[in-house]
Motif scaffolding. Sequence first.
Motif, short mmCIF file in Angstrom:
data_model
loop_
_atom_site.label_atom_id
_atom_site.label_comp_id
_atom_site.label_asym_id
_atom_site.label_seq_id
_atom_site.Cartn_x
_atom_site.Cartn_y
_atom_site.Cartn_z
N VAL A 31 1.35 5.86 -7.98
CA VAL A 31 0.36 6.76 -8.54
C VAL A 31 0.82 7.97 -8.87
CG1 VAL A 31 -1.64 8.06 -8.01
CG2 VAL A 31 -1.59 5.55 -7.26
N PHE A 32 1.68 8.52 -8.05
CA PHE A 32 2.41 9.80 -8.48
C PHE A 32 3.13 9.81 -9.68
CE2 PHE A 32 6.07 12.69 -7.90
CZ PHE A 32 5.43 13.81 -7.89
N PHE A 76 5.29 7.77 3.26
CA PHE A 76 4.00 6.65 3.22
C PHE A 76 4.57 5.73 4.18
CE2 PHE A 76 3.51 8.58 -1.15
CZ PHE A 76 2.34 9.26 -0.75
N PHE A 116 0.72 -1.33 0.03
CA PHE A 116 -0.08 -0.18 0.33
C PHE A 116 0.94 1.28 0.08
CE2 PHE A 116 -2.73 -3.15 1.77
CZ PHE A 116 -3.72 -3.08 1.12
N SER A 117 2.02 1.11 0.79
CA SER A 117 2.97 2.25 0.69
C SER A 117 3.35 2.49 -0.52
CB SER A 117 3.93 2.02 1.67
OG SER A 117 4.86 3.04 1.63
N MET A 161 1.90 1.86 -3.40
CA MET A 161 0.96 2.23 -4.30
C MET A 161 0.79 3.78 -4.59
SD MET A 161 -1.93 -0.54 -3.59
CE MET A 161 -3.25 0.39 -4.68
N PHE A 162 1.04 4.46 -3.17
CA PHE A 162 0.95 5.93 -3.27
C PHE A 162 1.78 6.45 -4.29
CE2 PHE A 162 -1.73 4.82 0.15
CZ PHE A 162 -2.76 5.60 -0.10
N SER A 163 3.10 6.20 -4.01
CA SER A 163 4.37 6.80 -4.79
C SER A 163 4.11 6.49 -6.29
CB SER A 163 5.66 6.17 -4.12
OG SER A 163 5.84 4.54 -4.26
#
Length: 365
Positions: free
Chosen positions: A223-224, A309, A216-217, A219-221
């Motif tokens: 997405v960026f 994150f 999940f951590s 995933m955010f990066s």
Amino acid sequence: MVTYSDFQTKYPLSKKKFWKKIIESIVPGIFKSIGLFALLFVAPIIIQGAVKNYNGYLTLFFFGLALLAILVAFIINIVYIHYYIKYYFYDCNDQFITIKKDPITPREIHVQYNKIQDVYVDQDLIDRILDIYDVHIASATISSGIEAHIDGVDHEEAEAIKTFLLNKLKSSSNNTVSMNQDSGGGKNEKNDNLVSIKLDKKISSNEYPVSNSYIFSIMFSRVFFSLFIPLLFMGPLLEITKTGVVFYYVSGVIFSFILLMVTQILWIRAFYFEFEQDYILCKTGFIAKSETHIPYKNIQNVTTSQGIFDRIFHIKNIIIENAAQGLIAPMLLFGQPEGKADEITNVLNGLLKKINRTNNSTNGL
């Protein structure tokens, strides 16, 4: 007359190494050929402006000249590779590993076993295709990082050479430290071994797997990054069509995100580490593979890091630096839950303290 050592005869280079060198030379050769053809395409045009009786045969002459030059260069390269492999020499005696390369501009390096900081096996993409391996020997010098490797051996030979060097590394050291995980202590002994570690339980990626929260951590990066990757291709798309910009952009973001996530997940699944008796083993990569060993006595620093994150999801990355830092990348045990990361860090820090006390005692400090 070409002579080979008994060690090299026992663990020879793979015959596939010849094709690896050929493939490695083809890619830059293609770009050089394109440049040569481009130059020889422009040359007749320039000459046309200076020569009144210019005709098309001049263009054919230049292109024929280019093809001949490329063919000659390719033949010379094949001959060079043949002799490069023929005169490739390596040997392991009681004190040194010796590696000699290149018949034209000879390079020779000798590395003492007690100066070796790390022995690791890796594969690049071409190695994976040909199923061959490179064995690297790192000491705290720049030359060893460049020259000290035996490249292009089959898997069985690579494992045998790695094991041989690790055993030599063990026998070249004088300090042995045994550490119990719970007590943090043990009896110091001197013999012909590496600094060894005894644990009440096994420490590896099986017992300390990458946290699910790490997925999940990242995933955010990812997405960026996915938001910006499609922008690199928007220019050509806008030239083709003035409509559907949003569709192309959104599709590009989704495709980029899926590709990045799949790549990352495959990389995580291929990751493995284990605390052996004498060193830490770490395997990385699912296309270009690498296997690294850091002897405990060569560990310089153990640190942890957390990104934004990572802090949100309560995970840590453990960075293990060795004495050859700057020549090879530090070992990274990533995506550990905070509690388990602290456990591993405490074990390593306790070991480093005991090694320092042993060294100080040995030196009379």
